[in-house]
Design a protein around this motif. Structure first.
Motif, PDB file in Angstrom:
ATOM      1  N   GLY A   1       0.621  -1.389   0.022  1.00 26.68           N
ATOM      2  CA  GLY A   1      -0.061   0.107   0.194  1.00 26.68           C
ATOM      3  C   GLY A   1       0.648   1.095  -0.087  1.00 26.68           C
ATOM      4  N   VAL A   2       2.101   1.061  -0.245  1.00 24.91           N
ATOM      5  CA  VAL A   2       3.080   2.369  -0.165  1.00 24.91           C
ATOM      6  C   VAL A   2       3.474   2.546  -1.803  1.00 24.91           C
ATOM      7  N   ARG A   3       3.109   3.830  -2.076  1.00 23.98           N
ATOM      8  CA  ARG A   3       3.561   4.182  -3.514  1.00 23.98           C
ATOM      9  C   ARG A   3       4.223   5.641  -3.417  1.00 23.98           C
ATOM     10  N   ARG A   4       4.069   6.187  -2.228  1.00 22.46           N
ATOM     11  CA  ARG A   4       4.811   7.601  -2.252  1.00 22.46           C
ATOM     12  C   ARG A   4       5.780   7.404  -1.153  1.00 22.46           C
ATOM     13  N   VAL A   5       7.035   7.720  -1.351  1.00 18.59           N
ATOM     14  CA  VAL A   5       8.283   7.692  -0.358  1.00 18.59           C
ATOM     15  C   VAL A   5       8.713   9.299  -0.012  1.00 18.59           C
ATOM     16  N   ALA A   6       8.690   9.650   1.023  1.00 18.72           N
ATOM     17  CA  ALA A   6       9.537  10.605   1.077  1.00 18.72           C
ATOM     18  C   ALA A   6      11.053  10.414   1.260  1.00 18.72           C
ATOM     19  N   VAL A   7      11.722  11.601   0.680  1.00 13.94           N
ATOM     20  CA  VAL A   7      12.992  11.393   0.793  1.00 13.94           C
ATOM     21  C   VAL A   7      13.689  12.962   1.221  1.00 13.94           C
ATOM     22  N   GLU A   8      14.858  12.861   1.874  1.00 15.68           N
ATOM     23  CA  GLU A   8      15.534  13.879   2.373  1.00 15.68           C
ATOM     24  C   GLU A   8      15.923  15.178   1.468  1.00 15.68           C
ATOM     25  N   ASP A   9      15.796  16.218   1.918  1.00 17.74           N
ATOM     26  CA  ASP A   9      16.087  17.363   0.767  1.00 17.74           C
ATOM     27  C   ASP A   9      16.928  18.211   1.701  1.00 17.74           C
ATOM     28  N   PRO A  10      18.157  18.401   1.264  1.00 18.07           N
ATOM     29  CA  PRO A  10      18.958  17.742   0.339  1.00 18.07           C
ATOM     30  C   PRO A  10      19.256  16.312   0.742  1.00 18.07           C
ATOM     31  N   GLY A  11      19.300  15.367  -0.205  1.00 19.71           N
ATOM     32  CA  GLY A  11      19.513  14.033  -0.030  1.00 19.71           C
ATOM     33  C   GLY A  11      20.002  13.463  -1.329  1.00 19.71           C
ATOM     34  N   SER A  12      20.442  12.118  -1.318  1.00 21.48           N
ATOM     35  CA  SER A  12      21.104  11.355  -2.347  1.00 21.48           C
ATOM     36  C   SER A  12      20.403  11.378  -3.635  1.00 21.48           C
ATOM     37  N   LEU A  13      20.780  11.841  -4.676  1.00 23.95           N
ATOM     38  CA  LEU A  13      20.520  11.941  -5.962  1.00 23.95           C
ATOM     39  C   LEU A  13      20.082  10.513  -6.488  1.00 23.95           C
ATOM     40  N   GLY A  14      21.078   9.712  -6.371  1.00 24.18           N
ATOM     41  CA  GLY A  14      21.288   8.476  -6.704  1.00 24.18           C
ATOM     42  C   GLY A  14      20.240   7.342  -6.047  1.00 24.18           C
ATOM     43  N   ALA A  15      19.917   7.758  -4.705  1.00 23.70           N
ATOM     44  CA  ALA A  15      18.950   6.882  -4.114  1.00 23.70           C
ATOM     45  C   ALA A  15      17.591   7.192  -4.314  1.00 23.70           C
ATOM     46  N   ARG A  16      17.457   8.648  -4.681  1.00 18.83           N
ATOM     47  CA  ARG A  16      16.057   9.014  -5.229  1.00 18.83           C
ATOM     48  C   ARG A  16      15.817   8.227  -6.514  1.00 18.83           C
ATOM     49  N   GLN A  17      16.709   8.168  -7.389  1.00 15.53           N
ATOM     50  CA  GLN A  17      16.477   7.907  -8.777  1.00 15.53           C
ATOM     51  C   GLN A  17      16.297   6.261  -8.321  1.00 15.53           C
ATOM     52  N   GLN A  18      16.769   5.430  -7.722  1.00 17.81           N
ATOM     53  CA  GLN A  18      16.423   4.144  -7.452  1.00 17.81           C
ATOM     54  C   GLN A  18      14.968   3.851  -7.101  1.00 17.81           C
ATOM     55  N   LEU A  19      14.683   4.810  -6.432  1.00 21.16           N
ATOM     56  CA  LEU A  19      13.016   4.594  -5.973  1.00 21.16           C
ATOM     57  C   LEU A  19      12.080   4.893  -7.131  1.00 21.16           C
ATOM     58  N   GLU A  20      12.479   6.039  -7.921  1.00 20.97           N
ATOM     59  CA  GLU A  20      11.708   6.397  -8.973  1.00 20.97           C
ATOM     60  C   GLU A  20      11.637   5.443 -10.045  1.00 20.97           C
ATOM     61  N   HIS A  21      12.938   4.922 -10.360  1.00 26.23           N
ATOM     62  CA  HIS A  21      12.949   4.040 -11.328  1.00 26.23           C
ATOM     63  C   HIS A  21      12.194   2.769 -11.337  1.00 26.23           C
ATOM     64  N   GLY A  22      12.130   2.419  -9.814  1.00 27.05           N
ATOM     65  CA  GLY A  22      11.069   1.329  -9.292  1.00 27.05           C
ATOM     66  C   GLY A  22       9.655   1.596  -9.510  1.00 27.05           C
ATOM     67  N   GLY A  23       9.327   2.784 -10.126  1.00 21.24           N
ATOM     68  CA  GLY A  23       7.930   3.297 -10.208  1.00 21.24           C
ATOM     69  C   GLY A  23       7.230   3.679  -8.613  1.00 21.24           C
TER      70      GLY A  23
END
Length: 449
Positions: free
Chosen positions: A173-195
């Protein structure tokens, strides 16, 4: 003229035209030509020789040839990684020259001597029992986490851990994940690539703003509480309590413990997973401890997600290579990995000190963040009005790589750089920061015009 020097039209050793002559040929003022020569001198490409005139003494790094295949994927970080340079101050890389080759080879020989023919077959997708047991012991000793080996899933680094979580979270049931700002661009991309959808949550001097997290509507949050990337902030006690209360109410915390072993001026910070295993998914690896090339890490998730994560790992790659797992397990169990950590921690601390000294000398006015731990510093230029991407590009023309802070921001903020200090010797750090200072002075002067 920079382009002519770079492509060899004006080779090293050639003499530039007299400023008066060039000004007449180009029909511009002599002052303009003189200023151009001065800028080339400041970047180390030309030098005055008195009566000998102005001579080309160095060419900037040539732009890389266009690759034969597709352009690099993954965004600016992968593109930067592919570019040549003389001095690499990119964050996230340990001292690769310190890799314990002898200890690894000895452990590998002992492992091979004890393997049967059946051991060379397909392994357990969750990881070998030997490494899962060794990781459980390592986390207990170093991060205060009490875990059964059966809870450990061996993964190909934190990047794969995030990719697996991105696959299973929608089912929870989780489709939206909060990320730190600023935070790792690479980690954010991993989550977004996974949909998954991501939303930025501000980080301040106490760490992630939990009130803003609650307001974001996210069902999970990815954060680096022990040493926030890139600011270096530690999530303080009050915020930890608020975050764990948010998790107990149904939220899921994704804890990226990417470099917690590297600390110099403060005591270790307990992992969140040690306090709330049923609301924290914990990921770590040996990428910052040994080498990223090993692609070895671990993931511990709440029991409700465990089977789904193991199943996702099975379908991803049938499990990590067995031999490397067994060698790492032996290094962990024998105490060799702790000995290596003590050695590199002393070396990294000396290099951290060298970078702090160099920043103080060559980047006056820059504010340093996160010096107490980790493998990088964040420096900000508060009040400056130039784009940090332009400063990083200027540095690259001088042969120095660094990450602009804005790459890792979602919301706007002061310009800055993220500078890794672990990978190179002190003399290289000094030279690299000196060149950054040269690029900064030129950039500030240009902005004032």
């Amino acid at each position: 003229m920079r382009a002519a020097i770079a492509d060899g039209t004006l080779p090293v050793g050639s003499r530039l035209p007299a400023s008066r002559v060039l000004a007449a040929e180009l029909r511009v003022s002599r002052g303009l030509v003189t200023e151009a020569y001065q800028r080339l001198a400041e970047t180390g490409q030309v030098a005055g020789r008195g009566r000998g005139g102005t001579v080309v003494v160095a060419a900037p790094p040539a732009a890389p040839a266009a690759p034969a295949g597709p352009a690099p994927r993954g965004g600016p970080i992968d593109a930067l990684r592919a570019l040549p340079c003389r001095i690499d101050l990119s964050p996230g890389v340990p001292d690769l020259t310190a890799f314990p080759r002898t200890a690894w080879l000895q452990a590998e020989r002992r492992v091979l001597a004890g393997l049967t023919a059946a051991d060379f077959g397909y392994g357990d997708p969750q990881g070998t029992p030997a490494l899962r047991g060794a990781v459980a012991g390592w986390l207990a000793r170093n991060r205060g986490i009490r875990a059964d080996p059966g809870e450990v899933v061996v993964v190909a680094g934190v990047a794969q851990a995030l990719g697996l979580l991105a696959q299973v979270l929608p089912g929870a049931g989780v489709r939206r994940v909060a990320v730190e700002d600023p935070g790792s661009l690479g980690a954010r991309q991993q989550l977004e690539h996974g949909g998954l959808d991501t939303v930025g949550v501000p980080v301040d001097g106490a760490g992630l703003d939990v009130a803003a997290l609650r307001a974001s509507g996210a069902g999970a949050v990815l954060l680096t509480p022990a040493h926030q990337f890139p600011t270096g902030v530690v999530l303080d006690g009050e915020r930890r309590r608020e975050l764990l209360a948010w998790g107990a109410a149904g939220g899921l915390v994704l804890e990226d413990d990417y470099d917690a072993e590297h600390r110099y001026d403060r005591a270790p910070v307990p992992a969140l997973r040690a306090l709330a295993p049923e609301s924290v998914a914990y990921a770590g690896s040996v990428s910052k401890l040994l080498a990223p090339a090993l692609r070895l890490g671990w993931l511990l998730v709440p029991r409700r997600l465990h089977e789904e994560v193991v199943e996702a790992k099975r379908h991803a790659d049938l499990g990590n290579p067995v031999l490397a797992q067994l060698v790492l397990a032996r290094l962990m169990d024998s105490g060799e990995l702790e000995r290596h950590l003590r050695f590199v921690r002393r070396r990294h601390r000396r290099r951290r000190d060298a970078m702090l000294d160099a920043v103080a000398r060559h980047l006056p006015g820059a504010r340093v963040h996160g010096a107490a731990a980790g493998l990088h510093l964040m420096v900000t230029f508060d009040g400056a009005d130039f784009p940090d991407t332009a400063l990083a590009a200027d540095a690259l023309t001088l042969g120095v790589k660094a990450h602009p802070l804005s790459w890792h921001r979602i919301s706007p903020g002061p310009p800055g750089l993220i500078l890794g200090y672990a990978a190179g010797p002190a003399a290289e750090i000094e030279e690299g920061v000196s060149l950054l200072g040269r690029a900064l002075r030129t950039r500030i002067r240009d902005q004032r015009r």
